[in-house]
Design a protein around this motif. Structure first.
Motif, PDB file in Angstrom:
ATOM      1  N   LYS A 131      31.396   1.856  18.727  1.00 24.72           N
ATOM      2  CA  LYS A 131      31.351   2.110  17.292  1.00 24.72           C
ATOM      3  C   LYS A 131      32.669   2.652  16.782  1.00 24.72           C
ATOM      4  O   LYS A 131      33.565   2.956  17.570  1.00 24.72           O
ATOM      5  CB  LYS A 131      30.184   3.018  16.944  1.00 24.72           C
ATOM      6  CG  LYS A 131      30.175   4.356  17.605  1.00 24.72           C
ATOM      7  CD  LYS A 131      28.933   5.094  17.140  1.00 24.72           C
ATOM      8  CE  LYS A 131      28.863   6.448  17.826  1.00 24.72           C
ATOM      9  NZ  LYS A 131      27.632   7.149  17.530  1.00 24.72           N
ATOM     10  N   SER A 132      32.745   2.759  15.501  1.00 22.27           N
ATOM     11  CA  SER A 132      33.987   3.193  14.874  1.00 22.27           C
ATOM     12  C   SER A 132      34.376   4.579  15.388  1.00 22.27           C
ATOM     13  O   SER A 132      33.544   5.482  15.446  1.00 22.27           O
ATOM     14  CB  SER A 132      33.778   3.228  13.365  1.00 22.27           C
ATOM     15  OG  SER A 132      34.960   3.626  12.756  1.00 22.27           O
ATOM     16  N   GLY A 133      35.619   4.706  15.800  1.00 25.31           N
ATOM     17  CA  GLY A 133      36.101   5.990  16.291  1.00 25.31           C
ATOM     18  C   GLY A 133      35.838   6.214  17.766  1.00 25.31           C
ATOM     19  O   GLY A 133      36.073   7.299  18.292  1.00 25.31           O
ATOM     20  N   SER A 134      35.366   5.177  18.466  1.00 26.68           N
ATOM     21  CA  SER A 134      35.018   5.365  19.874  1.00 26.68           C
ATOM     22  C   SER A 134      36.245   5.280  20.787  1.00 26.68           C
ATOM     23  O   SER A 134      36.182   5.659  21.946  1.00 26.68           O
ATOM     24  CB  SER A 134      33.976   4.328  20.282  1.00 26.68           C
ATOM     25  OG  SER A 134      34.489   3.038  20.022  1.00 26.68           O
ATOM     26  N   GLY A 135      37.342   4.758  20.283  1.00 25.86           N
ATOM     27  CA  GLY A 135      38.557   4.734  21.107  1.00 25.86           C
ATOM     28  C   GLY A 135      39.056   3.346  21.442  1.00 25.86           C
ATOM     29  O   GLY A 135      39.914   3.191  22.312  1.00 25.86           O
ATOM     30  N   LYS A 136      38.563   2.318  20.754  1.00 21.95           N
ATOM     31  CA  LYS A 136      38.982   0.944  21.058  1.00 21.95           C
ATOM     32  C   LYS A 136      40.480   0.750  20.804  1.00 21.95           C
ATOM     33  O   LYS A 136      41.209   0.235  21.652  1.00 21.95           O
ATOM     34  CB  LYS A 136      38.186  -0.058  20.196  1.00 21.95           C
ATOM     35  CG  LYS A 136      36.682  -0.008  20.389  1.00 21.95           C
ATOM     36  CD  LYS A 136      35.964  -1.070  19.607  1.00 21.95           C
ATOM     37  CE  LYS A 136      36.072  -0.899  18.098  1.00 21.95           C
ATOM     38  NZ  LYS A 136      35.444   0.340  17.588  1.00 21.95           N
ATOM     39  N   THR A 137      40.911   1.162  19.618  1.00 22.49           N
ATOM     40  CA  THR A 137      42.324   0.981  19.272  1.00 22.49           C
ATOM     41  C   THR A 137      43.214   1.763  20.230  1.00 22.49           C
ATOM     42  O   THR A 137      44.261   1.270  20.682  1.00 22.49           O
ATOM     43  CB  THR A 137      42.568   1.423  17.823  1.00 22.49           C
ATOM     44  OG1 THR A 137      41.720   0.651  16.971  1.00 22.49           O
ATOM     45  CG2 THR A 137      44.001   1.228  17.407  1.00 22.49           C
ATOM     46  N   THR A 138      42.787   2.973  20.551  1.00 20.58           N
ATOM     47  CA  THR A 138      43.572   3.788  21.479  1.00 20.58           C
ATOM     48  C   THR A 138      43.662   3.095  22.835  1.00 20.58           C
ATOM     49  O   THR A 138      44.741   3.040  23.445  1.00 20.58           O
ATOM     50  CB  THR A 138      42.925   5.174  21.633  1.00 20.58           C
ATOM     51  OG1 THR A 138      42.595   5.667  20.343  1.00 20.58           O
ATOM     52  CG2 THR A 138      43.850   6.139  22.321  1.00 20.58           C
ATOM     53  N   LEU A 139      42.554   2.546  23.290  1.00 22.79           N
ATOM     54  CA  LEU A 139      42.548   1.845  24.578  1.00 22.79           C
ATOM     55  C   LEU A 139      43.534   0.674  24.560  1.00 22.79           C
ATOM     56  O   LEU A 139      44.301   0.474  25.504  1.00 22.79           O
ATOM     57  CB  LEU A 139      41.130   1.349  24.892  1.00 22.79           C
ATOM     58  CG  LEU A 139      40.956   0.658  26.240  1.00 22.79           C
ATOM     59  CD1 LEU A 139      41.250   1.617  27.378  1.00 22.79           C
ATOM     60  CD2 LEU A 139      39.542   0.098  26.393  1.00 22.79           C
TER      61      LEU A 139
HETATM   62  N1  LIG Z   1      47.016   9.213  15.401  1.00 19.07           N
HETATM   63  C1  LIG Z   1      45.866   9.844  15.547  1.00 19.07           C
HETATM   64  N2  LIG Z   1      45.767  11.135  15.196  1.00 19.07           N
HETATM   65  C2  LIG Z   1      44.626  11.811  15.333  1.00 19.07           C
HETATM   66  N3  LIG Z   1      43.517  11.294  15.825  1.00 19.07           N
HETATM   67  C3  LIG Z   1      43.533  10.017  16.180  1.00 19.07           C
HETATM   68  C4  LIG Z   1      44.715   9.221  16.061  1.00 19.07           C
HETATM   69  N4  LIG Z   1      44.442   7.993  16.494  1.00 19.07           N
HETATM   70  C5  LIG Z   1      43.158   8.016  16.845  1.00 19.07           C
HETATM   71  N5  LIG Z   1      42.616   9.223  16.654  1.00 19.07           N
HETATM   72  C6  LIG Z   1      41.226   9.621  16.975  1.00 19.07           C
HETATM   73  O1  LIG Z   1      40.885   9.000  18.169  1.00 19.07           O
HETATM   74  C7  LIG Z   1      39.560   8.535  18.135  1.00 19.07           C
HETATM   75  C8  LIG Z   1      39.536   7.070  18.507  1.00 19.07           C
HETATM   76  O2  LIG Z   1      40.209   6.336  17.526  1.00 19.07           O
HETATM   77  P1  LIG Z   1      40.371   4.763  17.614  1.00 19.07           P
HETATM   78  O3  LIG Z   1      41.257   4.362  16.521  1.00 19.07           O
HETATM   79  O4  LIG Z   1      40.786   4.413  18.990  1.00 19.07           O
HETATM   80  O5  LIG Z   1      38.885   4.273  17.349  1.00 19.07           O
HETATM   81  P2  LIG Z   1      38.356   2.779  17.188  1.00 19.07           P
HETATM   82  O6  LIG Z   1      37.313   2.618  18.213  1.00 19.07           O
HETATM   83  O7  LIG Z   1      39.455   1.820  17.202  1.00 19.07           O
HETATM   84  O8  LIG Z   1      37.664   2.839  15.773  1.00 19.07           O
HETATM   85  P3  LIG Z   1      37.539   1.659  14.670  1.00 19.07           P
HETATM   86  O9  LIG Z   1      36.445   0.761  15.118  1.00 19.07           O
HETATM   87  O10 LIG Z   1      37.137   2.390  13.447  1.00 19.07           O
HETATM   88  O11 LIG Z   1      38.840   1.010  14.587  1.00 19.07           O
HETATM   89  C9  LIG Z   1      39.039   8.796  16.744  1.00 19.07           C
HETATM   90  O12 LIG Z   1      38.200   9.928  16.802  1.00 19.07           O
HETATM   91  C10 LIG Z   1      40.260   9.086  15.942  1.00 19.07           C
HETATM   92  O13 LIG Z   1      39.962  10.020  14.963  1.00 19.07           O
END
Ligand SMILES: Nc1ncnc2c1ncn2[C@@H]1O[C@H](COP(=O)(O)OP(=O)(O)OP(=O)(O)O)[C@@H](O)[C@H]1O
Ligand SMILES: [Mg+2]
Lengths: 500, 245
Positions: free
Chosen positions: B39-47
């Protein structure tokens, strides 16, 4: 009683309070000896001398001024761009160079631009004697550093995310760098190029007053001989030059899809770099130092001015900057706000144009016709000249602003001035103040000019020490100057950041 | 053919005391078509940023072709391309110039220069733009004047033109209409090649649309920075999904 609320609008008007001490000192220093001269000066504006001879002289002198101004502009904007890149974050990120070098180069550029071109000019003239090249070099040195700051600021607007994405493509580092900086650099040329050209022509004129040549020298000579009609011929022809170069510059479309034009710019770019490099070498090795015998003379203790005097000079310089900045900030909104109708607007614009056009030393000399030299008079001069510049910016921004609030307030029967203040100016105040913060950087440096002419502050001491070849004093004065300017720049940077 | 291209060993990533990735282990093999759910905010983009080397993890090792990013030369690093969730195009350049940026790696400095002056060849760029259904009316429009879906496809074209073997795509179907989604999905997964049925291209796509999972062969579920499952798509059931949503 209502308390005065501090907001951006009131902060734009508050600095006008500097007029109280300033006005007091001016009034006590008034004299009527030169009133007739002043009158003559004003009348001559409408009656400049026009005959074949003077027109030919004016054109020749303008030619020189334009050449010096144009070449200094070209060299300083190109090297400004290069140093701007070298002092921008993005460069160090792409090439993975330690941040230490970043701080080093920034510090170096800050020191160089803290000293006004007039000071560089006087210094170089003292060392090398009067010479055409000195005009160009004296302008280029601080201008490269000033321009590099402008470029670096624009380069900081590059989105870090697009940097990451280009980086991820793993191209050659130079390709990535070029692709990322391309637009900010071109936009800086477009947005600041003309302004910098104007600045460069003005600086050439001022250096001319100190003997470099060109129209400035003619202006100075005709002032010295109190030949006001001639003076105004030169001033008006200078006005034509500035307006004309503006018109031409705007006509050149920086369309980067035009191949021939792009190639032309690139050729100019590289030729300028090569040429200025060799020219600089030529200059260094082909000039005999006239008065500057050895570096050791810098440290020879011959100083006879005490610490106390010195501190007073520093104090004077700071006060001078503050007073002038106060006028430059508050006068334009006050005048535009009070005389808020179309006819007055035209008059204000013309007046502001004249304040920008007439070189600072000439304004000061004119004011000296009915006032004894004082710190306030120098501050008034510097303040007025800069008010001419800030008011131009304010007018441009006000004209392009959305006027719906103003119209709505007017239709409610609110007075014209109040609607202007609350409906128009209040929305500008913040960005106006941010610009003024930047302007006050320049004012600090320009105190050197009024100092030299008007006999106040460090500028005056510099002149004194130079003419007696007291190099140690010169060094101390320069260090003091530079420190004030650097501290000023730091403070203004902080103010600007909090405003944007 | 089951050689590992990318491997994450015990990766954790902290950002200001927040644990964003938590002991992630992951292997991506050649030819994998992976869907990344969460789900949104789970860490996909970070991964994804860890996988392409943009973010350095606080802990653990990332291996590309069995080497760490520092050990790789530029040519090897080029084997990964990313379609970013926030696109990361250069706003002031035209669409075709942006797509050409994807070719910067395989060309020299002069190419970059010509691209900016608009005098390079855009043939290849146009080909990829057409694949993404971008027609010639937008070729030289600035990015900032494009619609959301058009920008999305420019970013996709820029990525595809790089011809990398590993494609990481972060929600690439944003802003696209149903017909475009099918086209783009086929492009990303290279389902166009009907002869071999299987391409050597390795793809990882972060997405929210469960109805698009059919063409993937693996599914990874992530929640609060932890991988909850990493299974064959055919084994996916409702219980798995309940764990991560
Ligand atoms: N630059 C940043 N500064 C602070 N927190 C961050 C940053 N990047 C990501 N986060 C936090 O890391 C967590 C994971 O973020 P990420 O962007 O990886 O989620 P996501 O799964 O890609 O979400 P979405 O589906 O909404 O794109 C979130 O809680 C977000 O708030
Ligand atoms: Mg995301």
């Amino acid at each position: 009683m209502n308390k005065l609320k501090l907001n951006y609008t009131s902060l734009s008007f508050l600095p006008i309070l500097v007029c109280i001490p300033l006005g007091y000192q001016l009034i006590t220093n008034i004299h009527f000896g030169g009133f007739k001269l002043f009158q003559e000066f004003l009348i001559s504006a409408f009656n400049p001398k026009i005959d074949n001879e003077i027109i030919i002289t004016a054109i020749n002198r303008l030619n020189q001024t334009f050449l010096i101004g144009f070449f200094s502009w070209l060299v300083s904007i190109i090297f400004g761009a290069i140093f701007g890149i070298l002092s921008s974050n993005i460069f160090y990120k792409i090439f993975n160079i330690p941040k230490f070098f970043y701080s080093m180069i920034r510090f170096f550029l800050t020191i160089i631009r803290s000293i006004h071109e007039v000071v560089w000019g006087i210094l170089l003239m003292q060392i090398y004697g009067i010479n055409f090249s000195i005009g160009i070099i004296a302008i280029c040195i601080p201008y490269i550093a000033v321009n590099s700051k402008v470029f670096a600021e624009q380069l900081e607007t590059i989105n870090y995310k697009s940097f990451e994405s280009i980086n991820q493509i793993n191209a050659h580092k130079f390709s990535s760098l070029l692709t990322l900086i391309w637009n900010p650099i071109i936009n800086t040329f477009k947005n600041f190029g003309l302004y910098r050209l104007e600045c460069s022509i003005r600086s050439t004129v001022i250096l001319g007053l100190f003997g470099i040549g060109g129209i400035g020298t003619s202006i100075f000579l005709s002032f010295q001989t109190l030949n006001f009609r001639e003076l105004w011929t030169y001033l008006w022809s200078l006005a034509i030059l500035i307006i004309l170069s503006g018109v031409i510059y705007k006509k050149i479309k920086f369309n980067n899809t035009n191949k021939i034009l792009s190639i032309f710019f690139i050729v100019v770019f590289f030729i300028t770099i090569l040429f200025s490099f060799f020219y600089f070498l030529f200059f260094i090795f082909n000039n005999n130092f006239e008065n500057f015998n050895s570096v050791s003379s810098l440290f020879k203790s011959s100083s006879n001015f005490g610490l106390f005097d010195f501190l007073k000079l520093i104090f004077d310089t700071i006060i001078l900057s503050l007073l002038s900045t106060g006028i430059a900030i508050s006068l334009p909104p006050l005048v535009i706000g009070i005389f808020n109708n179309n006819t007055s607007k035209i008059f204000i614009k013309i007046f502001a144009f004249l304040l920008r056009l007439i070189p600072i030393p000439v304004i000061l000399l004119t004011l000296l016709t009915f006032n004894n030299p004082s710190l306030s008079l120098a501050a008034l001069t510097l303040g007025l000249h800069n008010a001419g510049i800030t008011s131009k910016l304010l007018f441009t921004n006000l004209d392009s602003q959305d006027k719906r609030n103003y119209i709505a307030m007017r239709s409610l029967g609110i007075s014209k001035n109040t609607s202007w203040l609350l409906g128009l100016f209040s929305q500008q105040a913040k960005s106006y103040l941010a610009y003024c913060a930047y302007r006050s950087d320049i004012i600090i440096r320009e105190t050197a000019i009024v100092g030299v002419i008007g006999g106040v502050g460090l500028g005056w001491q510099l002149q004194e020490s130079l003419s007696s070849f007291a190099w140690q004093e010169v060094t101390i004065v320069l260090i003091a100057y530079s420190s004030i300017a650097i501290v000023g720049e730091l403070i203004n940077g902080k103010i600007k950041n909090s405003l944007t | 053919m089951n050689n590992t291209l990318l491997e994450l060993k015990n990766i954790s990533y902290n950002y200001k005391n927040n644990l964003i990735l938590n002991k992630v282990n992951l292997k991506i093999n050649s030819g994998d078509k992976i869907a990344l759910l969460g789900k949104s905010g789970s860490g996909k983009t970070t991964l994804i940023s860890v996988l392409n080397g943009t973010i350095k993890p606080t802990q653990g090792e990332v291996k590309l072709f069995n080497k760490s990013f520092e050990q790789l030369d530029r040519k090897q690093k080029r084997k990964i391309t990313t379609i970013w969730q926030d696109l990361r195009l250069i706003e002031d350049l035209s669409a075709e110039q942006n797509v050409n940026c994807g070719l910067l790696a395989e060309n020299n400095f002069y190419f970059a220069f010509k691209n900016l002056l608009n005098i390079s060849s855009f043939k290849k760029a146009h080909k990829y733009m057409q694949l993404c259904r971008l027609d010639n009316s937008i070729y030289n429009k600035k990015i900032r004047s494009l619609s959301g879906g058009q920008k999305q496809r420019v970013a996709i074209a820029r990525s595809l033109i790089q011809g990398s073997n590993i494609l990481l795509a972060d929600e690439p179907f944003n802003n696209l209409d149903p017909k475009l989604i099918t086209t783009i999905k086929n492009l990303l997964l290279e389902n166009v090649d009907q002869n071999t049925k299987k391409s050597s291209k390795t793809t990882l796509v972060a997405l929210h649309r469960l109805d698009l999972l059919n063409d993937f062969d693996k599914v990874i579920g992530i929640r609060s920075g932890k991988i909850f499952f990493n299974i064959k798509r055919t084994n996916l059931n409702k219980l798995h999904l309940d764990k991560i949503y």
